[in-house]
Design an enzyme around this catalytic site. Structure first.
Site, PDB file in Angstrom:
ATOM      1  N   ASN A   9       0.843  -1.190   0.000  1.00  0.00           N
ATOM      2  CA  ASN A   9       0.000   0.000   0.000  1.00  0.00           C
ATOM      3  C   ASN A   9       0.884   1.249   0.000  1.00  0.00           C
ATOM      4  O   ASN A   9       1.519   1.557   1.014  1.00  0.00           O
ATOM      5  CB  ASN A   9      -0.909  -0.028   1.235  1.00  0.00           C
ATOM      6  CG  ASN A   9      -1.886   1.120   1.271  1.00  0.00           C
ATOM      7  OD1 ASN A   9      -1.592   2.224   0.837  1.00  0.00           O
ATOM      8  ND2 ASN A   9      -3.063   0.855   1.831  1.00  0.00           N
ATOM      9  N   ASN A  11       0.134   4.336   0.147  1.00  0.00           N
ATOM     10  CA  ASN A  11      -0.305   5.330   1.127  1.00  0.00           C
ATOM     11  C   ASN A  11       0.266   5.028   2.512  1.00  0.00           C
ATOM     12  O   ASN A  11       0.744   5.916   3.213  1.00  0.00           O
ATOM     13  CB  ASN A  11      -1.829   5.375   1.194  1.00  0.00           C
ATOM     14  CG  ASN A  11      -2.455   5.855  -0.101  1.00  0.00           C
ATOM     15  OD1 ASN A  11      -2.126   6.924  -0.584  1.00  0.00           O
ATOM     16  ND2 ASN A  11      -3.333   5.056  -0.669  1.00  0.00           N
ATOM     17  N   ASP A  68      -1.256  -4.345  10.551  1.00  0.00           N
ATOM     18  CA  ASP A  68      -2.611  -4.540  10.068  1.00  0.00           C
ATOM     19  C   ASP A  68      -3.464  -3.564  10.849  1.00  0.00           C
ATOM     20  O   ASP A  68      -3.236  -3.331  12.044  1.00  0.00           O
ATOM     21  CB  ASP A  68      -3.113  -5.975  10.260  1.00  0.00           C
ATOM     22  CG  ASP A  68      -4.370  -6.224   9.430  1.00  0.00           C
ATOM     23  OD1 ASP A  68      -4.363  -5.872   8.235  1.00  0.00           O
ATOM     24  OD2 ASP A  68      -5.347  -6.746   9.970  1.00  0.00           O
ATOM     25  N   TYR A 150     -11.140   3.995   5.264  1.00  0.00           N
ATOM     26  CA  TYR A 150     -12.328   4.528   5.921  1.00  0.00           C
ATOM     27  C   TYR A 150     -12.149   5.978   6.393  1.00  0.00           C
ATOM     28  O   TYR A 150     -13.031   6.530   7.044  1.00  0.00           O
ATOM     29  CB  TYR A 150     -12.697   3.654   7.128  1.00  0.00           C
ATOM     30  CG  TYR A 150     -13.108   2.244   6.771  1.00  0.00           C
ATOM     31  CD1 TYR A 150     -14.422   1.948   6.427  1.00  0.00           C
ATOM     32  CD2 TYR A 150     -12.175   1.207   6.792  1.00  0.00           C
ATOM     33  CE1 TYR A 150     -14.803   0.653   6.104  1.00  0.00           C
ATOM     34  CE2 TYR A 150     -12.544  -0.096   6.467  1.00  0.00           C
ATOM     35  CZ  TYR A 150     -13.859  -0.367   6.125  1.00  0.00           C
ATOM     36  OH  TYR A 150     -14.230  -1.649   5.804  1.00  0.00           O
TER      37      TYR A 150
END
Length: 191
Positions: A9, A11, A68, A150
């Site tokens: 990822n 980001n 995670d 989110y």
């Protein structure tokens, strides 16, 4: 010191690079030639972090850490938690995940939630874990364009903006990943 951050990822990689001291060289999965999907099949946030870090250490031999992150929503009995990235399916689409979550909460007045990050560090034959938690609530509508996942629907306690409306510096200061990374950095500085 050189460490692999076990993520694909970009980001997350960018967020973490801004928090790690310059004395630590951070390598990506691409840097070590890992192009496959790292397994993430556990039921818990902690289990996924450990699984990813162990996989990289065993297969590639590098000291590494993996994180995670999950969103735990009170009204959904803590879901989606370890399934946050896959909440709306294996396609791992953030927009789909947000829509499913908002749909599942549309009749609930309880919007309390928390972001939780667990980091598993594989270093010199030992494993260490660090946990960061940010409490807040799920908004009824999306707002903001920063961040990912989110972030457009999560507002931290004491804030009037969603994570997606905060700057990276603000989010790192109060956010779950920043808290866990700071614990990791403090630990690494004791070595």
């Amino acid at each position: 010191m050189q460490l692999v951050f076990a993520t694909n990822n970009p980001n997350k990689l960018h967020e973490v690079q801004s928090l790690i001291p310059s004395s630590i060289t951070l390598l990506s999965l691409e840097d070590i030639g890992c192009y496959e999907d790292v397994p993430e099949t556990q039921d818990t946030i902690k289990g996924n972090a450990i699984q990813k870090a162990s996989y990289i250490k065993e297969k590639y031999g590098y000291d590494c850490f993996a994180d995670d992150t999950g969103l735990e929503v009170d009204a959904l009995d803590g879901a989606p938690a370890g399934f946050s990235a896959r909440y709306a399916g294996e396609q791992r689409n953030s927009e789909d995940n947000i829509q499913k979550l908002l749909e599942n909460l549309k009749h609930s007045d309880n919007r309390k939630a928390r972001f939780k990050t667990v980091i598993a560090l594989e270093l010199q034959g030992d494993q260490h874990q660090f946990t960061g938690i940010c409490k807040g609530e799920i908004t009824k509508n999306k707002s903001g364009t920063n961040g990912f996942g989110y972030d457009p629907i999560f507002k931290a306690e004491g804030y009037h903006k969603t994570f997606a409306e905060l700057s990276l510096e603000e989010k790192n200061r109060i956010g779950h990943r920043g808290i866990a990374i700071n614990q990791l950095v403090k630990f690494l500085n004791t070595l």
